[in-house]
Design a protein around this motif. Structure first.
Motif, PDB file in Angstrom:
ATOM      1  N   SER A  32      34.347  37.402   2.942  1.00  7.89           N
ATOM      2  CA  SER A  32      34.143  37.182   4.384  1.00  7.89           C
ATOM      3  C   SER A  32      33.652  38.442   5.097  1.00  7.89           C
ATOM      4  O   SER A  32      33.201  38.368   6.229  1.00  7.89           O
ATOM      5  N   GLY A  33      33.703  39.580   4.424  1.00  9.79           N
ATOM      6  CA  GLY A  33      33.188  40.823   5.013  1.00  9.79           C
ATOM      7  C   GLY A  33      31.721  41.068   4.743  1.00  9.79           C
ATOM      8  O   GLY A  33      31.139  42.029   5.237  1.00  9.79           O
ATOM      9  N   THR A  34      31.094  40.182   3.972  1.00 13.58           N
ATOM     10  CA  THR A  34      29.671  40.337   3.666  1.00 13.58           C
ATOM     11  C   THR A  34      28.863  40.104   4.939  1.00 13.58           C
ATOM     12  O   THR A  34      29.078  39.108   5.639  1.00 13.58           O
ATOM     13  N   PRO A  35      27.916  40.996   5.244  1.00 10.84           N
ATOM     14  CA  PRO A  35      27.100  40.823   6.453  1.00 10.84           C
ATOM     15  C   PRO A  35      26.335  39.488   6.454  1.00 10.84           C
ATOM     16  O   PRO A  35      25.928  38.978   5.404  1.00 10.84           O
ATOM     17  N   ALA A  36      26.156  38.958   7.643  1.00 17.44           N
ATOM     18  CA  ALA A  36      25.526  37.646   7.821  1.00 17.44           C
ATOM     19  C   ALA A  36      24.138  37.570   7.197  1.00 17.44           C
ATOM     20  O   ALA A  36      23.793  36.561   6.576  1.00 17.44           O
ATOM     21  N   ASP A  37      23.341  38.616   7.333  1.00 13.21           N
ATOM     22  CA  ASP A  37      21.987  38.553   6.792  1.00 13.21           C
ATOM     23  C   ASP A  37      21.989  38.493   5.267  1.00 13.21           C
ATOM     24  O   ASP A  37      21.142  37.838   4.657  1.00 13.21           O
ATOM     25  N   ILE A  38      22.963  39.129   4.642  1.00 13.19           N
ATOM     26  CA  ILE A  38      23.069  39.075   3.181  1.00 13.19           C
ATOM     27  C   ILE A  38      23.527  37.688   2.752  1.00 13.19           C
ATOM     28  O   ILE A  38      23.000  37.109   1.797  1.00 13.19           O
ATOM     29  N   LEU A  39      24.492  37.109   3.477  1.00 16.72           N
ATOM     30  CA  LEU A  39      24.911  35.730   3.188  1.00 16.72           C
ATOM     31  C   LEU A  39      23.736  34.776   3.349  1.00 16.72           C
ATOM     32  O   LEU A  39      23.569  33.848   2.552  1.00 16.72           O
ATOM     33  N   GLY A  40      22.925  35.018   4.359  1.00 14.25           N
ATOM     34  CA  GLY A  40      21.743  34.180   4.573  1.00 14.25           C
ATOM     35  C   GLY A  40      20.802  34.212   3.381  1.00 14.25           C
ATOM     36  O   GLY A  40      20.274  33.185   2.961  1.00 14.25           O
TER      37      GLY A  40
END
Length: 124
Positions: A32-40
């Protein structure tokens, strides 16, 4: 002990998100700490296991969730449906699961009757 800077941590996560082994990318996708752009980016990963982890991550951004809800993979849709951060996308995922399971019919009515008849004959 030397503490890494925020930039160093981000660079590490970026490297891990492109690691050649899917379990490493899956761990990044689940965090859940992974940045949003990386999750994207991971939402389009070649590994279905990684995409499922992104689908279940409550911090996955809406645009990535919107792409994942078009999946044909029932486990990905199930993860989306159970994602507490997915909002309306969770409801859409549940509808997609119902649509996939309800259609198409694998056997026609005629084929089902023929199989039933053959089964009755075999049982005597």
């Amino acid at each position: 002990m030397i503490c890494p800077t925020e930039q160093q941590l981000r660079e590490l996560v970026e490297r891990l998100a492109t690691h050649r082994h899917a379990p490493v990318r899956k761990a990044v996708a689940s965090d859940s700490g992974t940045p949003a752009d990386i999750l994207g980016g991971l939402a389009s990963d070649k590994s279905v296991e990684v995409r499922r982890s992104v689908a279940g991550n409550p911090t996955t951004p809406d645009d990535a969730l919107g792409r994942l809800v078009r999946s044909e993979d029932l486990a990905t849709l199930d993860a989306l449906a159970k994602n507490s951060g997915a909002g309306d996308v969770a409801k859409d995922a549940r509808h997609r699961v119902e649509a996939i399971l309800g259609e198409p019919r694998l056997l026609s009515d005629e084929e089902i009757r023929r199989i039933e008849d053959q089964t009755k004959r075999l049982r005597g």
